[in-house]
Design an enzyme around this catalytic site. Sequence first.
Site, PDB file in Angstrom:
ATOM      1  N   ASP A  37       0.799  -1.342   0.167  1.00 41.76           N
ATOM      2  CA  ASP A  37      -0.095  -0.119  -0.089  1.00 41.76           C
ATOM      3  C   ASP A  37       0.815   1.440  -0.044  1.00 41.76           C
ATOM      4  OD1 ASP A  37       1.004  -0.357   2.465  1.00 41.76           O
ATOM      5  OD2 ASP A  37      -1.140  -0.820   3.423  1.00 41.76           O
TER       6      ASP A  37
ATOM      7  N   ASN B 254      -7.325  -3.184  14.536  1.00 41.54           N
ATOM      8  CA  ASN B 254      -8.608  -3.426  14.086  1.00 41.54           C
ATOM      9  C   ASN B 254      -8.693  -4.558  12.891  1.00 41.54           C
ATOM     10  OD1 ASN B 254      -7.534  -2.320  11.525  1.00 41.54           O
ATOM     11  ND2 ASN B 254      -8.957  -0.708  11.656  1.00 41.54           N
TER      12      ASN B 254
ATOM     13  N   HIS C 196      -6.916  -4.885  10.135  1.00 36.36           N
ATOM     14  CA  HIS C 196      -6.676  -4.570   8.685  1.00 36.36           C
ATOM     15  C   HIS C 196      -5.362  -5.490   8.474  1.00 36.36           C
ATOM     16  CE1 HIS C 196      -4.318  -0.444   9.473  1.00 36.36           C
ATOM     17  NE2 HIS C 196      -3.542  -1.577   9.564  1.00 36.36           N
TER      18      HIS C 196
ATOM     19  N   GLU D 164      -9.675  -2.296   5.446  1.00 37.00           N
ATOM     20  CA  GLU D 164     -10.346  -1.889   6.807  1.00 37.00           C
ATOM     21  C   GLU D 164     -11.462  -2.672   7.040  1.00 37.00           C
ATOM     22  OE1 GLU D 164      -8.286  -0.301   8.438  1.00 37.00           O
ATOM     23  OE2 GLU D 164      -8.016   1.704   8.139  1.00 37.00           O
TER      24      GLU D 164
HETATM   25  P1  PGA Z   1       2.526  -2.121  12.982  1.00 36.07           P
HETATM   26  O1  PGA Z   1       1.080  -1.950  12.023  1.00 36.07           O
HETATM   27  O2  PGA Z   1       3.347  -3.072  12.487  1.00 36.07           O
HETATM   28  O3  PGA Z   1       3.245  -0.852  12.915  1.00 36.07           O
HETATM   29  O4  PGA Z   1       1.705  -2.620  14.413  1.00 36.07           O
HETATM   30  C1  PGA Z   1       0.659  -3.112  11.402  1.00 36.07           C
HETATM   31  C2  PGA Z   1      -0.332  -2.682  10.348  1.00 36.07           C
HETATM   32  O5  PGA Z   1      -0.962  -1.551  10.486  1.00 36.07           O
HETATM   33  O6  PGA Z   1      -0.775  -3.371   9.565  1.00 36.07           O
END
Ligand code: PGA
Length: 243
Positions: free
Chosen positions: A67, A136, A138, A143
């Site tokens: 992304d 969450n 994702h 999302e």
């Molecule tokens: P993080 O994020 O590795 O900073 O915990 C994970 C994500 O949002 O996919």
Amino acid sequence: MRIIRTKNYQDMSQKAANVVFSTIILKPDCLLGLATGGTPVGMYQVLADRYVMGDLDFKSVKTVNLDEYVGLSEDHPQSYRYFMMENLFSKINIDRANTYLPNGLAEDSEAECENYEEVITKLGGVDLQVLGIGNNGHIGFNEPADVFDKQTHVVKLTENTRQANARFFDSIEQVPTDAITMGIKTIMKARAIILLASGEGKKEILKEALLGPITPKVPASVLQLHPNLIVVADEAALSLIPS
Ligand code: PGA
């Protein structure tokens, strides 16, 4: 699904790097799907170290990232292109022309999404996709939703995600509101997936994703259906999942 339980973040990073390492050894011109966020930083460092030691050669490796934020240029310090340069690409002998991320500044974001799908297809499909998991649930920037998003698409970031990512910006107002992300179908087409998770903060969502019902409300839960999913996570993140 295979779960590799590690002692801590460092151990997770080492073991995850070993999986990427073996993918490159077995297929020197493999296509890696890469992720940003805090979780894979240690793994990228291990990979860079192994390149410096002469154990690993990236000259034929190709990469596609999950992304990119809409509206940030490549040289913006919070863009994912910048992140990848800082954490991996500048430290290894990968050909920059073989590294792909969605273009967050494309005039026509929808066309950019289609173009990105074509790039992945033309490169032969992802051999190993690296994933983190959001608080969450994702994956990429897919999302929680009512349906699973399929192809690469433009997404509105949830407040939860913007808040989680605000730590990298001066203020929450600066966190972009939109991103381009590979879709769930794009991710699930990868031949193998490695999901990384570390720390107490991820234990509930990891349990929901791996043991709960498969639902677009927890996008990562779809990974239960992938025939070649490797979870590499530390004890803290796996503490609600019986061994
Ligand atoms: P993080 O994020 O590795 O900073 O915990 C994970 C994500 O949002 O996919």
